[in-house]
Design an enzyme around this catalytic site. Structure first.
Site, short mmCIF file in Angstrom:
data_model
loop_
_atom_site.label_atom_id
_atom_site.label_comp_id
_atom_site.label_asym_id
_atom_site.label_seq_id
_atom_site.Cartn_x
_atom_site.Cartn_y
_atom_site.Cartn_z
N GLU A 34 30.35 23.96 89.48
CA GLU A 34 30.72 22.55 89.35
C GLU A 34 31.63 22.30 88.14
O GLU A 34 31.29 22.66 87.01
CB GLU A 34 29.44 21.70 89.25
CG GLU A 34 29.63 20.22 88.96
CD GLU A 34 30.39 19.46 90.07
OE1 GLU A 34 30.25 19.83 91.25
OE2 GLU A 34 31.11 18.51 89.73
N THR B 256 34.17 18.11 95.30
CA THR B 256 33.35 19.29 95.56
C THR B 256 33.37 19.68 97.04
O THR B 256 33.41 20.86 97.38
CB THR B 256 31.90 19.04 95.10
OG1 THR B 256 31.92 18.84 93.69
CG2 THR B 256 30.99 20.21 95.41
N HIS C 215 27.84 18.57 86.16
CA HIS C 215 28.51 17.43 86.80
C HIS C 215 28.83 16.34 85.78
O HIS C 215 28.08 16.12 84.85
CB HIS C 215 27.61 16.86 87.91
CG HIS C 215 28.35 15.96 88.85
ND1 HIS C 215 28.59 14.63 88.58
CD2 HIS C 215 28.92 16.21 90.04
CE1 HIS C 215 29.28 14.11 89.58
NE2 HIS C 215 29.49 15.05 90.48
N ASP D 70 35.19 24.68 91.23
CA ASP D 70 35.56 23.80 92.35
C ASP D 70 36.72 22.85 92.04
O ASP D 70 37.61 22.66 92.84
CB ASP D 70 34.34 23.05 92.92
CG ASP D 70 33.67 22.10 91.94
OD1 ASP D 70 34.07 22.05 90.76
OD2 ASP D 70 32.72 21.40 92.36
N HIS D 71 36.67 22.24 90.85
CA HIS D 71 37.72 21.26 90.53
C HIS D 71 37.71 20.98 89.04
O HIS D 71 36.86 21.49 88.30
CB HIS D 71 37.53 19.96 91.34
CG HIS D 71 36.14 19.36 91.22
ND1 HIS D 71 35.66 18.83 90.05
CD2 HIS D 71 35.14 19.24 92.12
CE1 HIS D 71 34.42 18.39 90.24
NE2 HIS D 71 34.07 18.64 91.49
C1 GP9 Z 1 26.62 16.78 94.72
C2 GP9 Z 1 27.75 17.58 94.19
C3 GP9 Z 1 28.77 16.75 93.47
O1 GP9 Z 1 25.87 17.31 95.71
O2 GP9 Z 1 28.21 18.54 95.01
O3 GP9 Z 1 29.95 16.52 94.10
P1 GP9 Z 1 31.21 15.89 93.30
O4 GP9 Z 1 30.80 14.50 92.85
O5 GP9 Z 1 31.51 16.79 92.12
O6 GP9 Z 1 32.34 15.88 94.28
#
Ligand code: GP9
Length: 410
Positions: A38, A80, A193, A252-253
């Site tokens: 994340e 994500t 996150h 992921d980002h």
């Molecule tokens: C929640 C997680 C967050 O299940 O994968 O997604 P995001 O807010 O980073 O797109």
């Protein structure tokens, strides 16, 4: 439709040609364990804050692994879920919204289903509500046998939205190890996150002047993710899975922070506009091979998340030439020619030049990738056309459900 089908056939032929490569099928039948981290960007790697490594475990892993440091995320609004979709299904995300919600029922050639067809057991792990990002529906359609979501985990380390990554990895490792081999297991972390604030006892890094800033909290959260990853790797080693599995880890980002002076402090140099764009888009891709081959190798290849599925299939020796995947394998011994990384906005790089369209950055135009110097627009003309084509053809699959249409007609 015919033009798009032809474009995907051409990509398939390029992957077919890559089957001559020495690494095609070099890890046939091995397990695959893949982790999506994340908000993990590349700039933290091999960098320190107040004299301490931000990601010591990841830095150690790089010494045993193949590292792609010219690797970019390709997500748009679906964040994500877009990273997940690009990595698994080798297609671009939507300009607005998430494919996971808007086109969950469309036909794609995704990695789990491809591996399942090749005799693999497939499972996905994420300790949050199964309905978030519409994952329960999407994962069934992607071809996973089992989705371990929040309800499967004991919340014995409550952290942020849900369960801390350390416990997440610990509990997941148990299930991963209990599977029949060969298996494909995909894990999505969560503790780092936005807005990144960890409870005081979890903040193990001295971030100096960045204490109690969003950026400082981000570094703490990444340091925690890194420690969890280190424990996970140790547990895979203890369980004898490290040497029988291909292990892939990628970010992921970006972290949604634009406080450039803080990035510059960590990176140790001033960033021009193109550097900033690259910093924002670069996420790590690390591949550990079962026999330790490529240990400490930093690949000169540029790549993006849509190249992940083809890369894994290449190592496993599974023919992907007839699959509609937009990516190409990065895991070849020989460097491929004509490589490009295309972003959803139409921005692209071939490693030498960078094109940034209006709205994608604070600057727009054609630039040198290394120095950020402006180039004549003519230099990007051909690349712009190729990038726009890639997006159009991918959207014919994603939005237009091309695969359903052409396969029904067969
Ligand atoms: C929640 C997680 C967050 O299940 O994968 O997604 P995001 O807010 O980073 O797109």
């Amino acid at each position: 439709a015919a033009a798009s089908a032809g474009w995907f056939e051409e990509r398939g032929l390029q992957r077919k040609a890559a089957q001559q490569d020495k690494l095609f099928g070099a890890y046939k039948g091995r397990n695959v364990i893949m982790v999506q981290g994340e908000a993990l960007q590349s700039f933290v790697i091999n960098h320190t804050i107040e004299g301490r490594e931000i990601t010591p475990n990841l830095n150690r892993l790089l010494k045993e692994s193949w590292y792609f440091n010219r690797f970019y995320h390709q997500v748009a609004q679906g964040r994500t879920s877009d990273a997940d979709f690009a990595a698994q299904c080798s297609q671009h995300p939507l300009q607005s919204g998430s494919v996971f919600f808007r086109h969950a029922d469309h036909t794609f050639d995704c990695l789990p289903q491809t591996l399942r067809n090749a005799g693999y057991g497939t499972s996905v792990y994420h300790a949050y509500d199964a309905g978030f990002w519409n994952r329960n529906t999407v994962y069934r359609n992607m071809g996973y046998d089992t989705f371990y979501s929040k309800k499967h985990y004991e919340i014995d380390e409550p952290l942020g939205w849900s369960l801390g990554d350390r416990s997440f990895f610990r509990q997941s490792a148990e299930w991963i190890a209990g599977q029949q081999q060969p298996f494909y297991s995909f894990l999505i972390t969560l503790s780092s996150h936005h807005p990144y604030k960890l409870p005081a006892g979890y903040e193990k890094l001295d971030v100096g002047a960045y204490r109690n800033t969003l950026f400082g909290d981000y570094l703490q959260a990444i340091h925690y993710l890194d420690s969890a990853l280190g424990q996970f790797i140790d547990s895979l080693k203890q369980r004898g899975l490290w040497d029988s599995s291909i292990f892939i880890f990628y970010g992921d980002h970006d972290n949604s922070i634009r406080d450039w002076s803080k990035f510059e402090k960590v990176i140790g140099r001033k960033l021009n506009e193109v550097d900033r764009y690259q910093t924002l888009k670069q996420v790590p891709l690390v591949i550990h091979l079962p026999d330790g081959a490529k240990a400490g190798t930093v690949s000169p290849e540029i790549g993006g998340q849509i190249d992940i599925a083809p890369s894994i299939l290449h190592l496993l020796g599974i023919d992907s030439s007839s699959l509609a995947m937009a990516g190409r394998p990065l895991t070849t011994e020989e460097q491929a020619s004509g490589r490009m990384v295309v972003f959803r906005s139409g921005a692209f790089t071939d490693g030498r030049i960078f094109y940034l369209p209006a709205g994608s950055s604070t600057v727009q135009g054609c630039f040198r990738a290394d120095s950020g110097e402006p180039l004549p627009t003519e230099d990007c003309k051909e690349g712009r056309k190729a990038a726009a084509d890639e997006i159009t053809h991918s959207m014919n699959v994603v939005e237009g459900n091309l695969l359903k249409r052409i396969r029904r007609a067969d």
